[in-house]
Design an enzyme around this catalytic site. Structure first.
Site, PDB file in Angstrom:
ATOM      1  N   LYS A 123      32.834   5.818 -26.865  1.00 47.02           N
ATOM      2  CA  LYS A 123      33.345   5.579 -28.211  1.00 47.02           C
ATOM      3  C   LYS A 123      32.243   5.674 -29.285  1.00 47.02           C
ATOM      4  CE  LYS A 123      37.598   3.813 -26.459  1.00 47.02           C
ATOM      5  NZ  LYS A 123      37.895   3.008 -25.304  1.00 47.02           N
TER       6      LYS A 123
ATOM      7  N   ASP B  28      30.933  -3.016 -18.951  1.00 44.39           N
ATOM      8  CA  ASP B  28      31.568  -1.848 -19.558  1.00 44.39           C
ATOM      9  C   ASP B  28      31.596  -2.104 -21.060  1.00 44.39           C
ATOM     10  OD1 ASP B  28      33.098   0.177 -20.525  1.00 44.39           O
ATOM     11  OD2 ASP B  28      34.730  -0.040 -19.074  1.00 44.39           O
TER      12      ASP B  28
ATOM     13  N   TYR C 211      40.366  -2.496 -18.778  1.00 45.00           N
ATOM     14  CA  TYR C 211      40.512  -1.044 -18.633  1.00 45.00           C
ATOM     15  C   TYR C 211      39.130  -0.421 -18.538  1.00 45.00           C
ATOM     16  CZ  TYR C 211      41.837   3.812 -19.617  1.00 45.00           C
ATOM     17  OH  TYR C 211      42.022   5.175 -19.555  1.00 45.00           O
TER      18      TYR C 211
HETATM   19  C1  PLP Z   1      38.123   3.550 -23.850  1.00 43.67           C
HETATM   20  C2  PLP Z   1      37.537   2.820 -22.701  1.00 43.67           C
HETATM   21  C3  PLP Z   1      37.116   3.475 -21.526  1.00 43.67           C
HETATM   22  C4  PLP Z   1      37.406   4.933 -21.280  1.00 43.67           C
HETATM   23  O1  PLP Z   1      36.759   5.774 -22.170  1.00 43.67           O
HETATM   24  P1  PLP Z   1      37.360   7.272 -22.388  1.00 43.67           P
HETATM   25  O2  PLP Z   1      36.366   7.898 -23.287  1.00 43.67           O
HETATM   26  O3  PLP Z   1      38.713   7.084 -22.983  1.00 43.67           O
HETATM   27  O4  PLP Z   1      37.423   7.908 -21.048  1.00 43.67           O
HETATM   28  C5  PLP Z   1      36.445   2.746 -20.569  1.00 43.67           C
HETATM   29  N1  PLP Z   1      36.211   1.438 -20.734  1.00 43.67           N
HETATM   30  C6  PLP Z   1      36.604   0.764 -21.832  1.00 43.67           C
HETATM   31  C7  PLP Z   1      36.279  -0.689 -21.965  1.00 43.67           C
HETATM   32  C8  PLP Z   1      37.297   1.427 -22.842  1.00 43.67           C
HETATM   33  O5  PLP Z   1      37.737   0.743 -23.898  1.00 43.67           O
END
Ligand code: PLP
Length: 429
Positions: free
Chosen positions: A259, A231, A143
């Protein structure tokens, strides 16, 4: 009228679609009504009915120190007294950028945005702009936020709702997104701008990178001149102080964060080498902007978190989480269910099934999905919730142990898990 979760959820559904601002918070995949949180302290949250839960959601990893940490509250309070947003450079963003780049090996510059989604969108644009190539490769079940071109085969809420992608995303938007299975190094050619990867897959429940996978991606990207994008929205400042790049010793070209770096406020960041980021406006032709980017409250909160922990803190967190993971797995089995807790450092993924199921650690999305489809997470989730332990209301999310989860708190979770397992196992006999 009595304050109940039902009443608040009913009100919410009138004015907020589905009653939630992010589908992962809904109970769609586990059934029932979400608890409405009024406050949280350290490892606990309290709902409108006054029920206390040991919280293993921790804002899906945004909260590293636990809820309402005094240092973070103090930083936000101090910052707020001086103004919340200006539309001009501030010291706070420089200080947080210095804190981040000095802790992550190979990272020279970051630009702040307001979410992980925005960070990944922007980093992919830089990759395309800098290479002059269009194609990107992502892995099945990873994701990367909800941008159009990244939603295909996403894990997390997309998986929980059983969606292949999303309505409203035109074919053209994903035409240049190639999806490959996790843990297999793909063969690229020179049409690829970048390979986008969660260095530890933490949105298809937890799937660890196989030995050599990340190194293989690095080599394959180098072979064809594509950029490697880690990511690290979950792994950054959680897996280790220097994130996955430090933990695995593989240095990408581009990073995204979110996060943890916001200390509970909305922040994302993307970065890499200064030379590569020269492609960004105002220095280069790749446009990217944000009214609230580098927000003073958010940067103050984020910095207070990064400065509150040391490399040793991550060692402690990992030790605690690993011991907890092993104890949790054993307790659930003692209770009569089958269980497997996958782990990488402090990241834990719980897979739970009926007694007869045999569960081995999945290595990709297909395997994770098969285990989860056979599993009984919704029942186990509710058995835990009734006993005061809040896990994510979806089997594709991981467990987040914060720095505030003491050994005593985690032991309490383990004891509760055995009882929950006994109850669920009994209903399967
Ligand atoms: C949570 C998440 C995102 C998206 O971040 P948001 O602040 O919810 O837009 C992107 N990449 C990873 C790996 C994530 O866990």
């Amino acid at each position: 009228m009595a304050e109940t979760n039902q009443a608040w959820f009913d009100r919410a559904t009138v004015v907020i679609p589905g009653g939630v601002d992010s589908p992962v918070r809904s109970f769609s995949s586990v059934g029932g009504v979400p608890y409405t949180v009024v406050e949280g302290h350290g490892p606990h949250v309290i709902d409108v009915e006054g029920r206390h839960y040991i919280d293993l959601v921790q804002s899906y990893g945004a909260s590293l120190l636990g809820h309402a940490h005094p240092t973070v509250i103090e930083a936000i309070t101090q910052a707020a007294q001086h103004g919340t947003t200006f539309g001009a450079p501030t010291k706070g963003e420089v200080l947080l950028a210095e804190a981040i780049t000095s802790r992550v090996p190979g990272l020279e510059q970051v630009r702040f945005v307001s979410s992980g989604t925005e960070a990944v969108m922007s980093a992919v644009r830089v990759a395309r702009g800098a290479t002059g190539r269009s194609k990107i490769l992502k892995f099945d079940g990873c994701y990367h936020g909800h941008a159009d071109h990244l939603l295909v085969a996403g894990g997390s809420g997309v998986a929980e709702l059983g969606l292949p992608g999303s309505a409203g995303v035109p074919e053209e938007a994903v035409a240049d997104t190639v999806v490959a299975p996790y843990n297999v190094v793909p063969t690229l050619d020179d049409s690829f701008a970048c390979v986008l990867v969660e260095p530890v897959a933490a949105n298809m429940n937890l799937v660890a990178p196989a030995p050599g996978f990340l190194e293989g991606l690095r080599a394959e990207c180098d072979r064809v001149g594509a950029l490697l994008l880690f990511d690290e929205v979950i792994t950054g400042f959680r897996l280790a102080q220097g994130g996955a790049a430090e933990y695995f010793g593989v240095i990408p070209d581009l990073w995204t964060f979110g996060k943890v770096i916001g200390g509970g406020l909305p922040v994302g960041a993307f970065g890499g080498k200064a030379e590569l980021l020269r492609a960004l406006a105002p220095q280069g032709p790749v446009y990217q902007a944000g009214t609230l980017s580098g927000n003073p409250l958010a940067t103050a909160a984020g910095r207070s978190v990064l400065e509150s922990v040391t490399p040793a803190s991550y060692g402690t967190l990992t030790q605690r989480a690993q011991a907890f993971g092993a104890d949790l797995e054993a307790a659930i089995r003692r209770g009569g269910l089958s269980a497997c807790v996958a782990s990488v450092g402090p990241l834990l993924g719980l897979y739970v099934g009926a007694h007869s199921a045999s569960i081995s650690t999945p290595t990709n999305y297909e395997e994770a999905k098969a285990i989860i489809a056979e599993g009984i997470y919704p029942e186990f989730f509710h058995a835990m919730l009734r006993r005061g332990v809040a896990m994510a209301p979806g089997a594709y999310e991981i467990l987040f142990v914060s720095m505030s989860h003491t050994d005593e708190i985690l032991a309490e979770v383990v004891a509760i898990a055995e009882e929950a397992s006994l109850e669920v196992a009994a209903s399967h006999r």
